[in-house]
Design an enzyme around this catalytic site. Structure first.
Site, PDB file in Angstrom:
ATOM      1  N   SER A  62      12.603 133.523  74.457  1.00 58.20           N
ATOM      2  CA  SER A  62      13.179 133.134  73.157  1.00 58.20           C
ATOM      3  C   SER A  62      12.313 132.251  72.280  1.00 58.20           C
ATOM      4  O   SER A  62      12.665 132.024  71.128  1.00 58.20           O
ATOM      5  CB  SER A  62      14.514 132.431  73.369  1.00 58.20           C
ATOM      6  OG  SER A  62      15.510 133.400  73.494  1.00 58.20           O
ATOM      7  N   LYS A  97      16.191 123.755  66.955  1.00 60.15           N
ATOM      8  CA  LYS A  97      17.128 124.822  67.320  1.00 60.15           C
ATOM      9  C   LYS A  97      18.493 124.212  67.605  1.00 60.15           C
ATOM     10  O   LYS A  97      18.584 123.173  68.283  1.00 60.15           O
ATOM     11  CB  LYS A  97      16.589 125.563  68.548  1.00 60.15           C
ATOM     12  CG  LYS A  97      17.376 126.795  68.963  1.00 60.15           C
ATOM     13  CD  LYS A  97      16.712 127.471  70.161  1.00 60.15           C
ATOM     14  CE  LYS A  97      17.414 128.760  70.571  1.00 60.15           C
ATOM     15  NZ  LYS A  97      16.757 129.430  71.728  1.00 60.15           N
ATOM     16  N   SER A 151      15.819 134.302  70.965  1.00 64.74           N
ATOM     17  CA  SER A 151      16.961 133.760  70.270  1.00 64.74           C
ATOM     18  C   SER A 151      16.621 132.653  69.270  1.00 64.74           C
ATOM     19  O   SER A 151      17.433 132.331  68.423  1.00 64.74           O
ATOM     20  CB  SER A 151      17.969 133.208  71.282  1.00 64.74           C
ATOM     21  OG  SER A 151      17.397 132.138  72.014  1.00 64.74           O
TER      22      SER A 151
HETATM   23  N1  GLN Z   1      16.417 137.661  74.886  1.00 63.81           N
HETATM   24  C1  GLN Z   1      16.705 137.128  76.172  1.00 63.81           C
HETATM   25  C2  GLN Z   1      18.188 137.132  76.416  1.00 63.81           C
HETATM   26  O1  GLN Z   1      18.870 137.676  75.637  1.00 63.81           O
HETATM   27  C3  GLN Z   1      16.110 135.753  76.301  1.00 63.81           C
HETATM   28  C4  GLN Z   1      16.888 134.721  75.595  1.00 63.81           C
HETATM   29  C5  GLN Z   1      16.278 133.368  75.727  1.00 63.81           C
HETATM   30  O2  GLN Z   1      15.134 133.209  76.125  1.00 63.81           O
HETATM   31  N2  GLN Z   1      17.089 132.378  75.437  1.00 63.81           N
HETATM   32  O3  GLN Z   1      18.690 136.636  77.356  1.00 63.81           O
END
Ligand code: GLN
Length: 486
Positions: free
Chosen positions: A173, A74, A149
């Protein structure tokens, strides 16, 4: 093919590390224009790494555990000398002068870097649509999102562009995109894996973990990346058990709790509910005892998270001032306008929204009503888990209330997007390890994920139960058409 099988084939010489790398490079070349999972493909380096492994094999020396295994990383994990963008204009040209601990451990174990994967900008999002470099598509259906994400990492593993990938999980994420893409996604206990070199989003919640095609592969990778690191002050000094050796231990006597509140939601898709409850039944047939438990504050997780995470993000992202590194606006009259313009031009709308929310929640006069209140609710959520774990060893929930949604369907309504993290966020707030693994398909053939949540540092039981479920259910072979992106 599993990491263990690949290792065997590499040792026997039925396949070379170079062939393995070339196979994945051509897969990327064939399909990534449709997926956009990769922001950068590091093929030269991959071939050099493969050569080193092939030389090692030829010399007859013993191989490190992940020798020759193609990995995607990532793009919020720092890779020395390789651009690390966080999918943001702000870091478009940022080349880290250092390597993150997790990737350093992977390379020392012989893993091969295939490239850096797409994400929601600064890991803020649930669909990989907030990336400044275009969204990623779901390999099961290109009109759907891969989740987020870490959507690029999930799509890359699901489509066979690499064998495994790393992502980060602040509120889901890793697990949510794993469930949307039909792969295994694992978030370790907070502190189990070093965060050094992970670009910070919300430091009290961020954890790094793997995406794989099987739980056994996850166990092998966790073995390499887990363990204390003096460079991360929150990293735990706990011994790392031999996860792979524990996978086949008997399940009898283990108790798995179904969190009642998770199954009562209006937004929970009937397909997801049916499939996850069927997974629970399957576990019962394997010898675990199912128990209904209550975590009354579970559903308050989302409101709590969306105060705490933006607050921490607003502090972490203050460093992007256009002075030290990152994007700097061309037009500026003085220091203040340079910083303002750099941040205005460098950050996308979702990141700005989070900074605004966080700054508001932390500002004098509001900090007690928002930030401090959220911290108190966080404690209550943790207490609920502590109470549940007095009765059971693991907890079971769906990973996400729905399967992969259509691209663009939540873009105008951020709150509806935030709701997709409803079931994953509480484990981050409590620092608990959690895994998502495939448990079925919905009516349109899209994958469904079941989530297991464990006690602090009890990764071993989580992997053990997940592994035995995976073997007995054999879900991925039961896809209605078996069709992934060609
Ligand atoms: N979808 C969540 C957010 O928008 C979690 C994102 C993540 O775990 N990095 O914050």
């Amino acid at each position: 093919m599993s990491i263990a099988k690949l290792r065997q084939q590499l040792k026997q010489g039925t396949i070379s590390a170079r062939e393995l790398v070339d196979h994945h490079i051509s897969r990327i070349n064939n399909i990534d224009s449709k997926l956009n999972a990769f922001l950068e493909v590091t093929q030269e380096r991959a071939r050099t790494d493969a050569k080193r492994i092939d030389d090692l094999i030829a010399s007859g020396e013993s191989l490190p555990p992940l020798a020759g295994i193609p990995f995607a990383i990532k793009d919020n994990l720092c890779t020395k000398g390789i651009t690390t963008t966080c999918s943001s204009r702000m870091l478009e040209n940022f080349v880290p002068p250092y390597e993150s601990t997790v990737t350093e451990r992977l390379w020392k174990s012989g893993a091969v870097l295939m490239g850096k994967t797409n994400l929601d900008e600064f890991a803020m999002g649930s669909s990989t649509e907030t990336s400044a470099f275009g969204s990623t598509s779901n390999p099961w259906n290109l009109s759907r999102v891969p989740g987020g994400s870490s959507g690029g990492s999930a799509a890359a593993v699901a489509s066979g562009e690499c064998v495994a990938a790393l992502g980060s999980d602040t509120g889901g994420s890793i697990r949510q995109p794993a469930s949307f893409c039909g792969v295994v996604g694992f978030k370790p206990t907070y502190g189990r894996v070093s965060r050094w070199g992970l670009v910070a989003f919300a430091s009290s919640l961020d954890q790094i973990g793997p995406f794989t095609n099987s739980v056994a592969d996850t166990a092998e990778i966790l073995q390499v990346i887990a363990g204390n690191d003096p460079r991360d002050s929150t990293s735990l000094k706990a011994p790392v058990p031999n996860y792979s050796a524990l996978l086949t231990n008997s399940l009898s006597g283990l108790r798995v709790g179904l969190i009642k509140e998770c199954f009562e939601h209006d937004g929970l898709s009937p397909d997801v509910k049916r499939s996850v409850l069927a997974a629970a039944d399957q576990l019962q047939s394997l010898g675990v005892e199912l128990v209904e438990v209550s975590c009354p504050r579970f559903n308050d997780g989302i409101a709590t998270y969306y105060v705490i995470a933006p607050s921490e993000a607003s502090a972490n992202l203050a460093r992007y001032d256009g002075v030290k590194y990152g994007y700097r606006s061309e037009v500026s009259e003085n220091l203040a306008s340079m910083t303002t313009r750099s941040r205005t031009e460098g950050f996308g709308p979702e990141v700005k929204r989070r900074i605004l929310i966080g700054t508001y929640a932390l500002s004098a006069g509001y900090v007690d009503a928002y930030y401090k209140k959220a911290q108190k609710v966080r404690t209550l959520i943790r207490n609920d888990f502590d109470n549940a774990f007095k009765k059971v060893d693991l907890l079971l929930t769906p990973t996400s209330p729905t399967t992969a949604f259509t691209a663009g369907s939540h873009s105008d309504d951020p709150v509806s997007m935030y709701l997709s993290d409803l079931l994953t966020i509480p484990a981050n707030l409590a620092g608990l390890p959690a895994i998502s693994l495939p448990c079925g398909f919905d009516g349109s053939g899209l994958p469904i994920g079941v989530q297991l949540i464990g006690k602090v540092l009890d990764e071993a039981h989580l992997l053990q139960v997940a592994h035995q479920y995976e073997i007995s259910a054999d879900v991925m072979d039961k896809h209605p058409t078996g069709e992934l992106i060609p």
